[in-house]
Design an enzyme around this catalytic site. Sequence first.
Site, short mmCIF file in Angstrom:
data_model
loop_
_atom_site.label_atom_id
_atom_site.label_comp_id
_atom_site.label_asym_id
_atom_site.label_seq_id
_atom_site.Cartn_x
_atom_site.Cartn_y
_atom_site.Cartn_z
CG HIS A 43 -1.97 1.06 1.19
ND1 HIS A 43 -3.21 0.87 1.76
CD2 HIS A 43 -1.99 2.31 0.68
CE1 HIS A 43 -3.93 1.96 1.59
NE2 HIS A 43 -3.21 2.85 0.94
CD GLU A 70 -3.89 -2.72 0.74
OE1 GLU A 70 -4.68 -3.65 0.51
OE2 GLU A 70 -3.52 -2.39 1.87
CG HIS A 190 -8.22 -4.18 8.65
ND1 HIS A 190 -7.40 -3.18 8.15
CD2 HIS A 190 -8.47 -3.82 9.92
CE1 HIS A 190 -7.18 -2.26 9.08
NE2 HIS A 190 -7.83 -2.63 10.16
#
Length: 237
Positions: A43, A70, A190
């Site tokens: 990310h 991401e 997550h």
Amino acid sequence: MTKLSVNINKIATIRNARGGNIPNVTQVAIDCEKFGAQGITIHPRPDERHITTQDVYDLHKVVTTEYNIEGYPNERFMKLIEETRPTQATLVPDGPDVLTSNAGWDTIKHKEFLTDTCRQLNEWGVRSSIFIDTDLNNMKGAKEVGTDRIEFYTGPYADHFDENKENAVKEYTEAAQLANELGIGINAGHDLNLDNLKFFKDAVPNLAEVSIGHALIADALYFGLEKTIEKYLELLK
């Protein structure tokens, strides 16, 4: 088997804390794949507090499994995607000041934006995935914007797992069933860990991939990276 994509943001966080190139982010990615991981996730946030812009290009050269980038699809993010053409781009709605992704897209409110973005990714040959919660209307909206997959935000599941795991996963099972009916692939990520991963995987039909970083890297401090990846893969069989 559900695929394991290792998020290596935390490796970059450790490196950046001291400067230099220890630990070596690209070498860790290579080793994760060697140890059995079927993907690498990053990310690249605008402030480069972990993954840097250069990391994106360096990893592009070495990742041989699935490369998943991401982030929020602003101009910078889309330029990175266009120039590296990863396997998958996971779109998250959080802005630059957010510590970690903590909510899914409102696919109805942002329908036009997400539709245009997914169309562009498709033209580049990049699989699209949208970070999303379990709201069934958002799931239907995800179908309408043309995404290839959704990625369940599993923070709420992890938060309530110890209280009542059946209740914690119920909405994910229902949303996954709808996703299957709509023909949308399913990812998740997550706060998934060695304690809650298998129950989630068994409860969510046709879970294609999980992206795990923080917990996996923390576990590796005790078990070592190779053994930790083996433990996660075993849970996903």
